[in-house]
Design a protein around this motif. Structure first.
Motif, PDB file in Angstrom:
ATOM      1  N   TYR A  59       0.898  -1.046   0.037  1.00 21.94           N
ATOM      2  CA  TYR A  59       0.038   0.056   0.143  1.00 21.94           C
ATOM      3  C   TYR A  59       0.899   1.357   0.048  1.00 21.94           C
ATOM      4  O   TYR A  59       0.264   2.486  -0.108  1.00 21.94           O
ATOM      5  CB  TYR A  59      -0.774   0.018   1.369  1.00 21.94           C
ATOM      6  N   GLY A  60       2.173   1.266   0.201  1.00 25.60           N
ATOM      7  CA  GLY A  60       2.925   2.351   0.598  1.00 25.60           C
ATOM      8  C   GLY A  60       2.593   3.154   1.672  1.00 25.60           C
ATOM      9  O   GLY A  60       2.137   2.654   2.697  1.00 25.60           O
ATOM     10  N   PHE A  61       2.931   4.353   1.789  1.00 23.44           N
ATOM     11  CA  PHE A  61       3.097   5.159   2.934  1.00 23.44           C
ATOM     12  C   PHE A  61       1.550   5.899   2.822  1.00 23.44           C
ATOM     13  O   PHE A  61       1.299   6.374   1.783  1.00 23.44           O
ATOM     14  CB  PHE A  61       4.147   6.031   3.138  1.00 23.44           C
ATOM     15  N   GLY A  62       1.023   6.443   3.833  1.00 30.41           N
ATOM     16  CA  GLY A  62       0.196   7.499   4.089  1.00 30.41           C
ATOM     17  C   GLY A  62      -1.168   6.634   4.568  1.00 30.41           C
ATOM     18  O   GLY A  62      -1.126   5.821   5.407  1.00 30.41           O
ATOM     19  N   VAL A  63      -2.212   7.788   4.710  1.00 32.85           N
ATOM     20  CA  VAL A  63      -3.500   7.435   5.440  1.00 32.85           C
ATOM     21  C   VAL A  63      -4.181   6.113   4.871  1.00 32.85           C
ATOM     22  O   VAL A  63      -4.732   5.173   5.682  1.00 32.85           O
ATOM     23  CB  VAL A  63      -4.191   8.610   5.369  1.00 32.85           C
ATOM     24  N   LYS A  64      -4.112   5.901   3.588  1.00 32.49           N
ATOM     25  CA  LYS A  64      -4.965   4.834   3.126  1.00 32.49           C
ATOM     26  C   LYS A  64      -4.542   3.487   3.536  1.00 32.49           C
ATOM     27  O   LYS A  64      -5.085   2.525   4.108  1.00 32.49           O
ATOM     28  CB  LYS A  64      -4.988   4.833   1.453  1.00 32.49           C
ATOM     29  N   GLY A  65      -2.999   3.302   3.412  1.00 31.64           N
ATOM     30  CA  GLY A  65      -2.563   2.260   4.094  1.00 31.64           C
ATOM     31  C   GLY A  65      -2.534   2.030   5.387  1.00 31.64           C
ATOM     32  O   GLY A  65      -2.750   0.925   5.963  1.00 31.64           O
ATOM     33  N   PHE A  66      -2.492   2.845   6.172  1.00 31.98           N
ATOM     34  CA  PHE A  66      -2.696   2.982   7.718  1.00 31.98           C
ATOM     35  C   PHE A  66      -4.134   2.346   8.002  1.00 31.98           C
ATOM     36  O   PHE A  66      -4.253   1.490   8.712  1.00 31.98           O
ATOM     37  CB  PHE A  66      -2.479   4.388   8.112  1.00 31.98           C
ATOM     38  N   VAL A  67      -5.360   3.130   7.123  1.00 34.12           N
ATOM     39  CA  VAL A  67      -6.589   2.614   7.442  1.00 34.12           C
ATOM     40  C   VAL A  67      -6.584   0.904   7.361  1.00 34.12           C
ATOM     41  O   VAL A  67      -7.410   0.305   7.927  1.00 34.12           O
ATOM     42  CB  VAL A  67      -7.556   3.151   6.750  1.00 34.12           C
ATOM     43  N   LEU A  68      -6.067   0.640   6.032  1.00 33.08           N
ATOM     44  CA  LEU A  68      -6.240  -0.625   5.686  1.00 33.08           C
ATOM     45  C   LEU A  68      -5.522  -1.831   6.701  1.00 33.08           C
ATOM     46  O   LEU A  68      -5.845  -2.879   7.085  1.00 33.08           O
ATOM     47  CB  LEU A  68      -5.636  -1.248   4.264  1.00 33.08           C
ATOM     48  N   SER A  69      -4.580  -1.345   7.192  1.00 31.98           N
ATOM     49  CA  SER A  69      -3.725  -1.878   8.249  1.00 31.98           C
ATOM     50  C   SER A  69      -4.608  -1.955   9.610  1.00 31.98           C
ATOM     51  O   SER A  69      -4.530  -3.135  10.328  1.00 31.98           O
ATOM     52  CB  SER A  69      -2.387  -1.333   8.457  1.00 31.98           C
ATOM     53  N   MET A  70      -5.211  -0.993   9.915  1.00 29.48           N
ATOM     54  CA  MET A  70      -6.173  -0.824  11.111  1.00 29.48           C
ATOM     55  C   MET A  70      -7.102  -2.189  11.082  1.00 29.48           C
ATOM     56  O   MET A  70      -7.551  -2.917  11.742  1.00 29.48           O
ATOM     57  CB  MET A  70      -6.878   0.415  11.340  1.00 29.48           C
ATOM     58  N   ILE A  71      -7.654  -2.049   9.713  1.00 28.54           N
ATOM     59  CA  ILE A  71      -8.909  -3.089   9.267  1.00 28.54           C
ATOM     60  C   ILE A  71      -8.205  -4.448   9.449  1.00 28.54           C
ATOM     61  O   ILE A  71      -9.248  -5.399  10.245  1.00 28.54           O
ATOM     62  CB  ILE A  71      -9.355  -2.924   8.081  1.00 28.54           C
ATOM     63  N   GLU A  72      -7.214  -4.427   8.885  1.00 27.45           N
ATOM     64  CA  GLU A  72      -6.555  -5.909   9.117  1.00 27.45           C
ATOM     65  C   GLU A  72      -6.220  -6.678  10.359  1.00 27.45           C
ATOM     66  O   GLU A  72      -6.457  -7.569  10.941  1.00 27.45           O
ATOM     67  CB  GLU A  72      -5.169  -6.105   8.299  1.00 27.45           C
ATOM     68  N   THR A  73      -5.686  -5.702  11.257  1.00 27.03           N
ATOM     69  CA  THR A  73      -5.364  -5.561  12.762  1.00 27.03           C
ATOM     70  C   THR A  73      -6.816  -5.973  13.345  1.00 27.03           C
ATOM     71  O   THR A  73      -6.782  -6.836  14.277  1.00 27.03           O
ATOM     72  CB  THR A  73      -4.602  -4.431  13.306  1.00 27.03           C
TER      73      THR A  73
END
Length: 232
Positions: A59-73
């Motif tokens: 996903y690279g760096f940034g908000v979108k990757g952060f949100v996807l990582s939160m959902i995965e977590t």
């Protein structure tokens, strides 16, 4: 344009010119509240950091990757029982982050303005293209830059190409990340100037190259014009 000047000076954006990490930390605190019934905050933070690191290549760096990582977590720590309402709130939190007004850090505009007459000024930032373009437009700094480079990651090769393309005889990168702004810029042959920020993301931490002749650290951007003028 770069050949008019001795210096090409690159500036990082997030947490160097404007606040950024504070919004990630506020969202992560809300994330911990939402999942408090499933795991404790420390364990959740470790799991999220592992997911973020694992997903950088996707996903690279940034908000979108952060949100996807939160959902995965969230799916991981709840054994796939996370309520849809929690997922929806995480998505809304990401949308809020992408719409948050820009707040400049002290001395950002003044430092760039002072250096612009004697250096080619380049914004070098990584992350989501649309989000970085939005933040730059809202910052009011856009007209001060001779060029903008939005990259997927900051590596020595990336810096070497940017420094070569802009053509000055000396190059410098200024930023709050030792890992992304200082070390690879020095490896690419430039100067690395560290401007510490209290909320720098843990991923960006690295040991300072304290003895390297092209490394400098300043307390704030207010000291940058004097530093540049004093360099050999």
């Amino acid at each position: 344009m770069g050949q008019r000047y001795r210096w090409t000076i690159g500036f990082d954006a997030d947490d160097t010119l404007w606040h950024n990490e504070r919004f990630f930390q506020l969202t992560q605190a809300r994330f911990a509240e939402l999942l408090a019934d499933f795991t404790d905050p420390d364990a959740l933070s470790e799991t999220l950091m592992a997911a973020e690191r694992r997903n950088l290549g996707r996903y690279g760096f940034g908000v979108k990757g952060f949100v996807l990582s939160m959902i995965e977590t969230a799916i991981d720590v709840t054994d796939a029982k996370v309520p849809a309402t929690v997922i929806a709130e995480l998505i809304r939190a990401g949308q809020d982050m992408l719409e948050h007004p820009i707040e400049l850090l002290p001395h950002a505009a003044e430092a760039i303005g002072a250096l612009a007459p004697e250096a080619e000024i380049v914004l070098i930032t990584k992350g989501d293209l649309l989000d970085q373009e939005r933040k730059l437009a809202q910052s009011g700094l856009g007209d001060l830059f001779d060029a903008v480079e939005i990259v997927s990651d900051k590596t020595p090769d990336v810096y070497a190409r940017i420094f070569a393309r802009h053509g000055a005889t000396a190059a410098m990168m200024v930023g709050n990340s030792m890992r992304s702004d200082v070390l690879p810029a020095i490896e690419a042959g430039g100067w690395g100037v560290h401007v510490p920020h209290d909320l720098t993301w843990a991923y960006e931490h690295a040991e300072a190259p304290s003895t390297h002749p092209r490394f400098r650290e300043i307390e704030s951007l207010a000291a940058l014009p004097e530093l540049v003028a004093a360099l050999p």
